[in-house]
Scaffold this motif. Sequence first.
Motif, PDB file in Angstrom:
ATOM      1  N   VAL A  55       0.867  -1.289  -0.031  1.00 20.05           N
ATOM      2  CA  VAL A  55      -0.158  -0.070   0.008  1.00 20.05           C
ATOM      3  C   VAL A  55       0.863   1.208   0.037  1.00 20.05           C
ATOM      4  O   VAL A  55       1.436   1.456   0.912  1.00 20.05           O
ATOM      5  N   PRO A  56       0.903   2.135  -1.143  1.00 15.70           N
ATOM      6  CA  PRO A  56       1.905   3.172  -1.096  1.00 15.70           C
ATOM      7  C   PRO A  56       1.148   4.177  -0.013  1.00 15.70           C
ATOM      8  O   PRO A  56      -0.078   4.551  -0.074  1.00 15.70           O
ATOM      9  N   TYR A  57       2.322   5.118   0.354  1.00 15.46           N
ATOM     10  CA  TYR A  57       1.926   6.209   1.261  1.00 15.46           C
ATOM     11  C   TYR A  57       1.325   7.295   0.406  1.00 15.46           C
ATOM     12  O   TYR A  57       1.790   7.614  -0.735  1.00 15.46           O
ATOM     13  N   HIS A  58       0.149   8.185   0.790  1.00 10.64           N
ATOM     14  CA  HIS A  58      -0.014   9.361   0.164  1.00 10.64           C
ATOM     15  C   HIS A  58      -0.530  10.167   1.482  1.00 10.64           C
ATOM     16  O   HIS A  58      -1.258   9.691   2.276  1.00 10.64           O
ATOM     17  N   PRO A  59      -0.378  11.414   1.436  1.00 10.23           N
ATOM     18  CA  PRO A  59      -0.698  12.389   2.462  1.00 10.23           C
ATOM     19  C   PRO A  59      -2.271  12.326   2.638  1.00 10.23           C
ATOM     20  O   PRO A  59      -2.652  12.512   3.930  1.00 10.23           O
ATOM     21  N   LEU A  60      -3.093  12.193   1.737  1.00 11.98           N
ATOM     22  CA  LEU A  60      -4.400  12.225   1.889  1.00 11.98           C
ATOM     23  C   LEU A  60      -4.998  10.893   2.541  1.00 11.98           C
ATOM     24  O   LEU A  60      -6.239  10.855   2.702  1.00 11.98           O
ATOM     25  N   ASN A  61      -4.323   9.765   2.444  1.00  7.64           N
ATOM     26  CA  ASN A  61      -4.632   8.436   3.113  1.00  7.64           C
ATOM     27  C   ASN A  61      -3.978   8.461   4.503  1.00  7.64           C
ATOM     28  O   ASN A  61      -4.031   6.959   5.050  1.00  7.64           O
ATOM     29  N   VAL A  62      -3.821   9.422   5.213  1.00  9.03           N
ATOM     30  CA  VAL A  62      -3.193   9.373   6.596  1.00  9.03           C
ATOM     31  C   VAL A  62      -4.134   9.998   7.289  1.00  9.03           C
ATOM     32  O   VAL A  62      -4.925  10.664   7.262  1.00  9.03           O
ATOM     33  N   TRP A  63      -4.147   9.316   8.688  1.00 11.28           N
ATOM     34  CA  TRP A  63      -5.086   9.716   9.857  1.00 11.28           C
ATOM     35  C   TRP A  63      -4.136   9.501  11.183  1.00 11.28           C
ATOM     36  O   TRP A  63      -4.106   8.327  11.515  1.00 11.28           O
ATOM     37  N   ASN A  64      -3.698  10.409  11.589  1.00  4.57           N
ATOM     38  CA  ASN A  64      -2.709  10.410  12.657  1.00  4.57           C
ATOM     39  C   ASN A  64      -2.587  11.302  13.633  1.00  4.57           C
ATOM     40  O   ASN A  64      -1.778  11.707  14.588  1.00  4.57           O
ATOM     41  N   ASN A  65      -3.926  11.903  14.048  1.00  8.11           N
ATOM     42  CA  ASN A  65      -4.319  12.902  14.977  1.00  8.11           C
ATOM     43  C   ASN A  65      -5.376  12.362  16.111  1.00  8.11           C
ATOM     44  O   ASN A  65      -6.268  13.391  16.339  1.00  8.11           O
TER      45      ASN A  65
END
Length: 523
Positions: free
Chosen positions: A345-355
């Motif tokens: 699964v490639p990283y993408h900033p819109l696919n992040v949930w870290n807060n």
Amino acid sequence: GQYVANAICAYTLEESSGRWSRQQHLDMSGDYTAPQNGSTVPEATMAMDNSRMGAFALASPTLADVDGDNSMDVLLGTSMGIVYNLNARTLSSRDGWPVQMKRGVESRILVEDVLGDTDLEIFVMDVGGNLVCLDHKGNVIWHRDLAKNLHQDLDVSIDSMSPMTLGDVDGDGTLDLVVVMSAAVPNMYENVFVFAMSAATGKDLENFPFAIQGKPIDTAQKTQDKLPQPLLVDLHADQTYWKSYIQRNNTSMEAIKRKLQQDGASSSEKTTFSQGGTARGLHIVQPVGMDVFIIEGGSGCAHLVPIGDEVTAMVQADDVHGTGNLDLVVSTASGNIVTLDSPGVPYHPLNVWNNGELRNQGNTFAHGFSASQGIYVLDVSRQYRDIFGIYVPITFEIFDNRPNIQYEEARRLYRVDIRDGTSSKRLLFVKNYNATGTYTEKVYIPYGPGYYSLKISLKTTHGLTYEDVFHIGYNVHFLDGFGLLLWLPLLVAGIPMLLCSRKKSWEDDDFDGEGILGRELPS
């Protein structure tokens, strides 16, 4: 200790000293669950509240400009079931508010534009499974009684609810609402139901609600009163269509099947895009007890990951190990942190949930790809590097997929700022844009050489904030060039001297064979 009251207070942060700017009392009740102060009123009788709806304020407030009048609103629900919409400056109630729910509201209220009427829709859920979508005036757009819709003829006892999450679960180009409910059915088994419904209409999506069979209820050992919030994330290996998705200009998406292998690959070659399934949309990651369920929204297929310890918090998603792939971060009740790697699964900033329960530090409640608006830094600028120079070039993209936004020119205003970290005092760049697209701006960092964590933020006309963070080095090794400047001129000047110099020989034509005294040299 006989009465319970709640209030909302605003605190102004100033450089010298902070101060209370506003304080507003909201509810008060005589709740038997309130702690009694035995030192001051040892014989005071506790008033029983038969409604069992004490005036607690257990949910965090939501800040947004709901009606777009350039004045921020504060949305807050209390345990008495009262939902407030207050003016952020004066803390006075807006027209049509407050609104009364059947049960207490203990989860954060969500806001998002899902109808395209230039105003934000408001999503409220109480602990009894009543879910409503309200407009900015407090009018009900749609209402769902999840327990009643689940079993019409059975007495379902709701044990706990999770906070809500927004995202395009089925990949049709419209936002959906996801919530998880734990309910006790008459056979004394506890089931966990995952609901996914259209945010515009409240209708269930295909394959939902998704039921997870639980274990027999043990009320003596039960300690968890609130289910973790569901995480929406794309765990498919094929994410090639998201680029066209965020640039679709608020149009619906066709039913696109994900690829099983790369373009040009023969059928005999190993498939590279089989991970995560082939349906469109997102995955729902939900902890239940000691397990983590991963449900593909488009197909309803589920995968169970045993953790071995109770998971009581929302699962987070980010590139933790710096491999360029997405990782799931799971924290357990005993204090352990487990990372689940997703190599395909490639990283993408819109696919992040870290807060935590919010996608960023502002008021964003929807998954990045499927949010109505957003901003992100392109790979050419977000790749870590040491920049040698005065200005830092930053390339980013703004997208806006709100319904009917093409007819609302006044709403197409995007305020973008770039700062070092999160402090407003470290502002590096600010500019207003009136169109979506890709932009490149040059930013000067006045704080000298070093490593920087830059945050780019997009603020909409409704006060919603979308963010992206990336890291760079700024003139960290600038002294390396001074050595070159020192030795290079000397080296350039010395090369001609070495090449053009000639050693004197006794066979030179102007040598007459006599020494310095005019005598012949001895043989």
